[in-house]
Design a protein around this motif. Structure first.
Motif, mmCIF file in Angstrom:
data_model
loop_
_atom_site.group_PDB
_atom_site.id
_atom_site.type_symbol
_atom_site.label_atom_id
_atom_site.label_comp_id
_atom_site.label_asym_id
_atom_site.label_seq_id
_atom_site.Cartn_x
_atom_site.Cartn_y
_atom_site.Cartn_z
ATOM 1 N N ALA A 1 0.858 -1.186 0.000
ATOM 2 C CA ALA A 1 0.000 0.000 0.000
ATOM 3 C C ALA A 1 0.895 1.237 0.000
ATOM 4 C CB ALA A 1 -0.925 -0.009 1.221
ATOM 5 N N TRP A 2 0.279 2.379 0.181
ATOM 6 C CA TRP A 2 0.985 3.659 0.208
ATOM 7 C C TRP A 2 0.672 4.399 1.499
ATOM 8 C CZ3 TRP A 2 4.300 4.756 -3.707
ATOM 9 C CH2 TRP A 2 4.158 4.011 -4.883
ATOM 10 N N MET A 3 1.594 5.217 1.929
ATOM 11 C CA MET A 3 1.376 6.121 3.060
ATOM 12 C C MET A 3 1.838 7.509 2.669
ATOM 13 S SD MET A 3 2.610 4.225 6.525
ATOM 14 C CE MET A 3 1.659 2.918 7.263
ATOM 15 N N ASP A 4 1.122 8.501 3.184
ATOM 16 C CA ASP A 4 1.643 9.853 3.153
ATOM 17 C C ASP A 4 2.189 10.140 4.553
ATOM 18 O OD1 ASP A 4 -0.642 10.362 4.708
ATOM 19 O OD2 ASP A 4 -1.522 11.776 3.276
ATOM 20 N N ARG A 5 2.676 11.317 4.742
ATOM 21 C CA ARG A 5 3.293 11.687 6.021
ATOM 22 C C ARG A 5 2.314 11.521 7.192
ATOM 23 N NH1 ARG A 5 7.910 14.968 6.567
ATOM 24 N NH2 ARG A 5 8.038 15.883 8.629
ATOM 25 N N GLU A 6 1.083 11.972 6.989
ATOM 26 C CA GLU A 6 0.083 11.878 8.051
ATOM 27 C C GLU A 6 -0.234 10.420 8.382
ATOM 28 O OE1 GLU A 6 -4.390 13.517 9.217
ATOM 29 O OE2 GLU A 6 -3.689 13.732 7.146
ATOM 30 N N ALA A 7 -0.336 9.568 7.370
ATOM 31 C CA ALA A 7 -0.643 8.152 7.599
ATOM 32 C C ALA A 7 0.467 7.485 8.411
ATOM 33 C CB ALA A 7 -0.843 7.431 6.271
ATOM 34 N N LEU A 8 1.719 7.767 8.072
ATOM 35 C CA LEU A 8 2.831 7.169 8.809
ATOM 36 C C LEU A 8 2.867 7.683 10.241
ATOM 37 C CD1 LEU A 8 5.222 5.274 8.852
ATOM 38 C CD2 LEU A 8 6.607 7.076 7.796
ATOM 39 N N GLN A 9 2.615 8.969 10.422
ATOM 40 C CA GLN A 9 2.573 9.543 11.769
ATOM 41 C C GLN A 9 1.473 8.884 12.603
ATOM 42 O OE1 GLN A 9 4.516 12.180 13.253
ATOM 43 N NE2 GLN A 9 3.455 11.475 15.076
ATOM 44 N N LYS A 10 0.272 8.761 12.027
ATOM 45 C CA LYS A 10 -0.851 8.154 12.750
ATOM 46 C C LYS A 10 -0.593 6.678 13.051
ATOM 47 C CE LYS A 10 -4.716 11.171 11.788
ATOM 48 N NZ LYS A 10 -4.708 11.670 13.145
ATOM 49 N N THR A 11 0.037 5.967 12.113
ATOM 50 C CA THR A 11 0.380 4.563 12.339
ATOM 51 C C THR A 11 1.291 4.436 13.556
ATOM 52 O OG1 THR A 11 0.110 3.963 10.017
ATOM 53 C CG2 THR A 11 1.545 2.551 11.333
#
Length: 129
Positions: free
Chosen positions: A31-41
């Motif tokens: 899948a893909w992540m943006d900066r916000e997705a990685l931070q939330k993960t």
């Protein structure tokens, strides 16, 4: 320096992500992540991706209930691919694929064609609304 600044984001601000089952080593999905997705993960300890088709954050399992608990977040040697070591929840065995299979990598090349070699564990019609 912020740890997120060390990731090599592509021109669209995304990074590719591989989800691997911690217990078995099975590669479950890409899948893909943006900066916000990685931070939330990192904050939540659960996989949050960026859905390119929806143009928004996608909390894995938000519709299906097939949540990924994240045990480790790793970055490759070039800082341009993220590996998540996860436990797939919501069904036993875990379902990571929208087709109702354990892994998205269920096609195997055999004799000049792709063959589905993993069973559907749950009918996708019963998973998604």
């Amino acid at each position: 320096m912020n740890w997120l600044d060390e990731v090599k984001w592509d021109a669209a601000g995304l990074v590719p992500v591989i989800a691997q089952e911690q217990a078995t080593g099975d590669v479950l999905m890409f899948a893909w992540m943006d900066r916000e997705a990685l931070q939330k993960t990192a904050e939540l300890g659960r996989a949050v991706y960026f859905s390119r088709s929806r143009g928004r954050l996608w909390f894995m399992g938000e519709e299906s209930g097939h949540v990924q608990t994240v045990h480790e977040i790793r970055l490759d040697c070039d800082n341009d691919v993220v590996l998540l070591k996860v436990t797939q929840l919501g069904h036993e065995p875990g379902i990571a694929c929208h087709t109702g299979r354990h892994s998205c990598f269920f096609h195997r090349y055999e004799a000049g064609q792709w063959k589905a070699v993993e069973p559907v564990l749950k009918d996708p019609e019963s998973i998604y609304k």
